[in-house]
Design a protein around this motif. Structure first.
Motif, PDB file in Angstrom:
ATOM      1  N   PHE A   1      16.327  -3.424   6.808  1.00  0.00           N
ATOM      2  CA  PHE A   1      14.969  -3.643   6.330  1.00  0.00           C
ATOM      3  C   PHE A   1      14.233  -2.330   6.548  1.00  0.00           C
ATOM      4  CE2 PHE A   1      10.706  -4.143   8.034  1.00  0.00           C
ATOM      5  CZ  PHE A   1      10.075  -5.039   7.202  1.00  0.00           C
TER       6      PHE A   1
ATOM      7  N   GLU B   1      10.691  -0.360   6.151  1.00  0.00           N
ATOM      8  CA  GLU B   1       9.265  -0.421   5.827  1.00  0.00           C
ATOM      9  C   GLU B   1       8.602   0.778   6.466  1.00  0.00           C
ATOM     10  OE1 GLU B   1       7.132  -3.948   7.112  1.00  0.00           O
ATOM     11  OE2 GLU B   1       5.431  -3.366   5.871  1.00  0.00           O
TER      12      GLU B   1
ATOM     13  N   ILE C   1       6.343   1.494   8.488  1.00  0.00           N
ATOM     14  CA  ILE C   1       5.520   0.996   9.586  1.00  0.00           C
ATOM     15  C   ILE C   1       5.910   1.871  10.771  1.00  0.00           C
ATOM     16  CG2 ILE C   1       7.265  -0.767  10.163  1.00  0.00           C
ATOM     17  CD1 ILE C   1       5.091  -2.626  11.130  1.00  0.00           C
TER      18      ILE C   1
ATOM     19  N   GLY D   1       8.540  -6.044   3.666  1.00  0.00           N
ATOM     20  CA  GLY D   1       7.416  -6.129   4.558  1.00  0.00           C
ATOM     21  C   GLY D   1       6.045  -6.177   3.848  1.00  0.00           C
ATOM     22  N   CYS D   2       5.075  -6.314   4.718  1.00  0.00           N
ATOM     23  CA  CYS D   2       3.689  -6.426   4.252  1.00  0.00           C
ATOM     24  C   CYS D   2       3.271  -5.240   3.393  1.00  0.00           C
ATOM     25  CB  CYS D   2       2.752  -6.563   5.441  1.00  0.00           C
ATOM     26  SG  CYS D   2       2.901  -8.172   6.210  1.00  0.00           S
TER      27      CYS D   2
ATOM     28  N   TRP E   1      -0.479  -0.357   7.399  1.00  0.00           N
ATOM     29  CA  TRP E   1      -0.408  -0.246   8.861  1.00  0.00           C
ATOM     30  C   TRP E   1      -1.366   0.820   9.383  1.00  0.00           C
ATOM     31  CZ3 TRP E   1       1.526  -4.398  10.806  1.00  0.00           C
ATOM     32  CH2 TRP E   1       2.433  -5.128  10.042  1.00  0.00           C
TER      33      TRP E   1
ATOM     34  N   ASN F   1       6.427 -11.477  -0.436  1.00  0.00           N
ATOM     35  CA  ASN F   1       6.807 -11.237   0.956  1.00  0.00           C
ATOM     36  C   ASN F   1       6.063 -12.217   1.850  1.00  0.00           C
ATOM     37  OD1 ASN F   1       7.828  -9.629   3.307  1.00  0.00           O
ATOM     38  ND2 ASN F   1       5.631  -9.358   3.619  1.00  0.00           N
ATOM     39  N   GLU F   2       6.762 -13.142   2.378  1.00  0.00           N
ATOM     40  CA  GLU F   2       6.225 -14.150   3.303  1.00  0.00           C
ATOM     41  C   GLU F   2       4.795 -14.579   2.951  1.00  0.00           C
ATOM     42  OE1 GLU F   2       4.661 -11.941   7.285  1.00  0.00           O
ATOM     43  OE2 GLU F   2       6.811 -12.178   7.268  1.00  0.00           O
TER      44      GLU F   2
ATOM     45  N   HIS G   1      11.776 -15.504   7.101  1.00  0.00           N
ATOM     46  CA  HIS G   1      11.400 -14.584   8.187  1.00  0.00           C
ATOM     47  C   HIS G   1      11.170 -15.367   9.464  1.00  0.00           C
ATOM     48  CE1 HIS G   1       9.489 -11.420   5.259  1.00  0.00           C
ATOM     49  NE2 HIS G   1      10.767 -11.667   5.013  1.00  0.00           N
TER      50      HIS G   1
ATOM     51  N   TYR H   1      10.348 -14.148  13.635  1.00  0.00           N
ATOM     52  CA  TYR H   1      10.372 -13.407  14.901  1.00  0.00           C
ATOM     53  C   TYR H   1      10.191 -14.474  15.969  1.00  0.00           C
ATOM     54  CZ  TYR H   1       9.546  -9.445  11.844  1.00  0.00           C
ATOM     55  OH  TYR H   1       9.660  -8.494  10.855  1.00  0.00           O
TER      56      TYR H   1
ATOM     57  N   GLU I   1      13.761 -10.904   7.694  1.00  0.00           N
ATOM     58  CA  GLU I   1      13.118 -10.291   8.865  1.00  0.00           C
ATOM     59  C   GLU I   1      13.341 -11.239  10.021  1.00  0.00           C
ATOM     60  OE1 GLU I   1       9.012  -9.125   8.536  1.00  0.00           O
ATOM     61  OE2 GLU I   1       9.231  -8.665   6.413  1.00  0.00           O
TER      62      GLU I   1
ATOM     63  N   PRO J   1      11.327  -4.802  12.709  1.00  0.00           N
ATOM     64  CA  PRO J   1      11.421  -3.609  11.881  1.00  0.00           C
ATOM     65  C   PRO J   1      12.517  -2.644  12.376  1.00  0.00           C
ATOM     66  CG  PRO J   1       9.142  -3.996  12.589  1.00  0.00           C
ATOM     67  CD  PRO J   1      10.039  -4.876  13.418  1.00  0.00           C
TER      68      PRO J   1
ATOM     69  N   TRP K   1       3.958  -1.908  15.670  1.00  0.00           N
ATOM     70  CA  TRP K   1       4.735  -3.133  15.914  1.00  0.00           C
ATOM     71  C   TRP K   1       5.576  -2.847  17.140  1.00  0.00           C
ATOM     72  CZ3 TRP K   1       4.459  -7.542  12.883  1.00  0.00           C
ATOM     73  CH2 TRP K   1       5.405  -8.529  13.128  1.00  0.00           C
TER      74      TRP K   1
HETATM   75  O1  AHR Z   1       8.276  -6.259  10.196  1.00  0.00           O
HETATM   76  C1  AHR Z   1       6.916  -6.102  10.368  1.00  0.00           C
HETATM   77  C2  AHR Z   1       6.094  -7.072   9.540  1.00  0.00           C
HETATM   78  O2  AHR Z   1       6.363  -8.388   9.920  1.00  0.00           O
HETATM   79  C3  AHR Z   1       6.387  -7.077   8.071  1.00  0.00           C
HETATM   80  O3  AHR Z   1       5.709  -6.089   7.395  1.00  0.00           O
HETATM   81  C4  AHR Z   1       5.914  -8.417   7.636  1.00  0.00           C
HETATM   82  O4  AHR Z   1       6.580  -8.872   6.496  1.00  0.00           O
HETATM   83  C5  AHR Z   1       6.122  -9.265   8.858  1.00  0.00           C
HETATM   84  O5  AHR Z   1       5.018 -10.021   9.141  1.00  0.00           O
END
Ligand code: AHR
Length: 816
Positions: A213, A215, A217, A414-415, A445, A542-543, A601, A603, A630, A669, A679
């Motif tokens: 993945f 991104e 960020i 990602g976002c 970000w 994306n989510e 996704h 976490y 994710e 990430p 993050w």
């Molecule tokens: O991985 C970081 C962020 O987590 C991503 O940009 C987003 O899709 C998720 O909320």
């Protein structure tokens, strides 16, 4: 111990859910919220027999919370009104802030699973009647709340109590931590685990299961994988890049003047390109001063290596400058005389070779004559990039990604893909072509993205590493947590813009795959890649919040792509969590639309990984496949230790077992520059001089490098059948039909040794030498890397797994 007892009690409570069996058939239900925590408290329930004496269901447990606006200042619920319609459905509306202009609206059949929220203007009839009586309730603890009282069947209350208890049970399990293991497993003896392979039942699994993945960020692209050494090379930083509009973050960021003889101002008249509208105007009154770029925490160069310097300038007359790279003590480690400018924008290029390695140097441009000079797009780029690509990737970081052996690369997030507000949606067309013609913009970000690492560089990188591109494109809506622009909610592109938006997505396919006679294919060819790129996946969304605004645009896009390119596999979206409304309704849409793949996704706390190894066991094999796009296992303090690594390794064994339905997966990430982190839990950390690989990185690498395309099921049995013991031992056997190698993964999350009695008859005829890679340590250990050994593997072996360890054994039955 107290905690363990509490957990056991909760587990029992979860079974005895119906706590109010002996009450009347109908009860009063009170729905309310509080102003606690800046109105982030969500909807609560209480019940009563007589509308006088009230019992809270789960204290401050919230049954639905507001999803409106950004995290922090948004997500507020004020004055909720819950009504039951004639058809039995419930509708809940609330104010999202004090001005009362926007009303959030959600429905539910059972008060447990709520539909994704929609947001309407106050007065819109979709909100139903909000002018109903609110009652004031005083709870036995003195707490006074205003809300709506409705008479309901007892079963409704029982279901709410049961839901609350289930949530407590889930929370207790997923918050189990290894630091409690000495108590949890007190007196536990070594375990024997018998694993017998059953090759006759082998099944095909996805050969693309492990990818990455990517991104931008934590400075993953600019200042990270993208190898440009100068920051703000095009003078396009603006205060708007940063939330709260940091006025120091402007067109001169990272630039300074050293000495007295020059002034620098920013101008926009007759720029190099309209997409790159700012440039610096230097007014040089005396020589001896310098324009300085600070790089990314310094400019990092290596002695003896070649660096491409380039810049644009315009001036009345060609002006001589000295270009220098200087170390932090002011010693010049590279210098070159250049002549820049003249009438109209002119590019100057040269190559410099520093004589010293530094990670914290700077670049200086020292005028050797007086006058006025406009300068822009000043770049210092190593020639020694990954595979020597121009405008390529930082070599050492790229190599660490290659080591993971990713089968695909997701990009640009990602976002970041759906952006912060409509105007911030990532548009691939802005990222191709000459660098100075690309349209940089605010990074969601809170920094600036130059688009130097754009779609061309991304596809070329995928090709260079043998990975499939998986571009993710916004579904015509920005992030539901947007804070920038409008009222800060998801919104949607105006319908009259959707046709062009969809055309842009179709053009991406032509750009990647069309031959050079096509409009977009010709641009790819012009950029240096006449051969088509591989493109078989496109992610849409994306989510996202699965709102009406989203759904209508999502369907339009997916249908148009499928109609024109039926072979493209569309990857849809199932929200940010592994349960709840966006997950349920995202899946519902995927089933209705018969989508190829859906992006999940999550976490999660590390304990979740232990208790959800059956997550995919019941997924329908004949429907939409899963992209676990994710995920990460988070331990307290978000440490990368053996606990996060082992819980992930354990869970991935179950994902591999389910790789007939999970087609793709990527940990997130990926990258984080030290000191620039948005993050807090990432796979790889880096600065200019070093790279830190986390324990989680090693788990990803072991899986990525030891993937297969056939799964060999096993009969597994332990001599200790306690659930919490059994769930802490994982195994997976796969075969790579390309090499013929068979790979066994064994995970032990217990504080004792586990002797695995492996029976590989039917896979292994004779004893062969195999390589084993093992990660072992204490749960809190960070920085653990695998240790490789060679060993004999026979069809029937006893393999001793150390406490808290993950082992991968790879053997080739044909090699003796
Ligand atoms: O991985 C970081 C962020 O987590 C991503 O940009 C987003 O899709 C998720 O909320």
């Amino acid at each position: 111990m107290k905690k363990l007892l509490a957990m056991a009690m909760l587990a029992t409570a979860a079974i005895n859910t119906h706590a109010i069996e002996n009450q009347p058939d109908s009860l009063y239900l009170f729905s309310y919220t509080t102003d606690h925590n800046k109105n982030h408290d969500g909807l609560h329930f209480a019940w009563s027999i007589d509308n006088k004496s009230w019992h809270k269901i789960g204290g401050s447990h919230n049954f639905v919370s507001s999803d409106y606006g950004p995290w922090g200042s948004g997500k507020r619920m004020i004055d909720p009104v819950l009504l039951r319609r004639k058809d039995g459905k419930w509708v809940c509306t609330w104010l999202v802030n004090e001005d009362g202009k926007v009303i959030a609206n959600t429905e539910t059949d059972d008060l447990i699973l709520w539909k994704p929220q929609d947001y309407y203007a106050a007065g819109d009839k979709k909100n139903g009647n909000r002018n109903i009586e609110r009652q004031q309730i005083v709870f036995p603890d003195g707490d006074r709340r205003k809300g709506v009282v409705i008479k309901v069947e007892r079963a409704v209350v029982n279901d709410l109590i049961a839901e609350y208890e289930r949530s407590q049970y889930r929370n207790a399990r997923q918050s189990e931590l290894m630091r409690d293991d000495p108590m949890r497993f007190k007196g536990l003896k070594d375990v024997t685990f018998t694993v017998t392979a059953n090759p006759t039942d082998k099944k095909a699994i996805s050969p693309e299961l492990f990818g990455i993945f990517f991104e931008d960020i934590n400075y993953a692209a600019d200042g990270g994988l993208y190898a440009e050494l100068l920051q703000n090379r095009d003078f396009e930083y603006t205060p708007h890049d940063v939330r709260g509009r940091n006025k120091d973050w402007n067109a001169t960021y990272a630039w300074s003047i050293e000495g007295e003889g020059i002034t620098m101002s920013i101008d926009t008249v007759a720029p190099l390109h309209p997409n790159n509208s700012h440039y610096a105007l230097l007014d040089i009154s005396t020589t001896g001063s310098a324009l300085v770029n600070a790089g990314w925490d310094g400019v990092a160069v290596k002695a003896g290596e070649k660096y491409d310097f380039s810049m644009f300038a315009k001036s009345e007359k060609v002006t001589p400058f000295e270009l220098r790279i200087v170390d932090k003590d002011g010693n010049v480690i590279a210098r070159r005389k250049i002549n820049i400018g003249g009438k109209g924008w002119k590019q100057t290029k040269t190559v410099v070779v520093p004589d010293k390695t530094v990670s914290d140097g700077r670049l200086e441009l020292r005028p050797l004559a007086t006058g006025k000079v406009a300068v822009d797009f000043i770049s210092l780029f190593p020639q020694n990039t990954f595979k020597g690509r121009k405008n390529g990737m930082r070599k050492d970081l790229a190599e660490k990604l290659v080591d993971l052996h990713p089968r695909f690369v997701r990009f640009p997030g990602g976002c970041l893909a759906h952006g912060n507000g409509l105007h911030n949606i990532y548009r691939w067309k802005n990222t191709i072509g000459e660098l100075w013609e690309r349209k940089g913009m605010r990074n969601i970000w809170n920094y600036h993205q130059t688009m130097g690492l754009g779609y061309y560089e991304y596809f070329r990188f995928c090709e260079d590493i043998g990975a499939t591109p998986l571009p993710v494109i916004a579904a015509g809506v920005p992030c539901q947590n947007s804070s920038d622009g409008g009222d800060g909610q998801q919104g949607g592109l105006p319908m009259e813009e959707m046709q062009q938006y969809i055309q842009d997505i179709l053009d991406l396919v032509e750009w990647a795959r069309g031959d050079k006679s096509t409009k977009w294919g010709s641009l790819r060819a012009k950029a240096g890649h006449p051969k088509p790129f591989d493109l078989k996946y496109i992610g849409i969304g994306n989510e996202d919040l699965i709102s009406d605004v989203f759904t209508v645009r999502y369907k339009m896009i997916c249908e148009a792509v499928k109609a024109k390119y039926p072979d493209i596999q569309i990857v849809g979206t199932a929200g940010p969590f592994n349960r709840g409304s966006d997950y349920e309704y995202g899946w519902k849409l995927a089933n209705e639309m018969n989508l190829d793949v859906i992006d999940e996704h999550y976490y999660v706390p590390s304990g979740w990984m232990i208790y959800n190894q059956d997550f995919y066991d019941s997924y329908d094999r004949n429907k939409t496949k899963v992209y676990l796009g994710e995920y990460a296992s988070h331990t307290p303090g978000k440490k990368h230790n053996m606990e996060s690594a082992l819980t992930t390794a354990l869970y991935l064994a179950s994902v591999e077992r389910n790789a007939d339905v999970v087609q793709l997966s990527s940990y997130a990430p990926l990258l984080s520059r030290r000191g620039h982190q948005q993050w807090s839990h990432n796979l790889i950390y880096f600065d200019n001089a070093s790279i830190r690989l986390t324990t989680d990185y090693h788990v990803q690498k072991l899986y990525g490098r030891n993937a297969g395309d056939e799964y060999i099921p096993c009969y597994a049995k332990a001599d200790n059948n306690q659930e919490n013991v059994r769930l802490r031992m994982g195994h997976s056997i796969v075969r790579d039909s390309g090499t013929g190698d068979v790979i066994i993964k064994l995970v032990n999350l217990l504080p004792v040794k586990v002797t695995t009695k492996l029976n590989l008859e039917g896979i292994l005829g004779t004893t062969v030498r195999a390589t084993a890679e093992t990660m072992a340590g204490k749960p809190a250990d960070e920085g653990v890397a695998p240790v490789k050994t060679e060993q004999e593997v026979s069809p029937v072996i006893d393999y001793e797994m150390s406490p808290y360890s993950f082992t991968v054994i790879r053997f080739n039955p044909d090699k003796k």
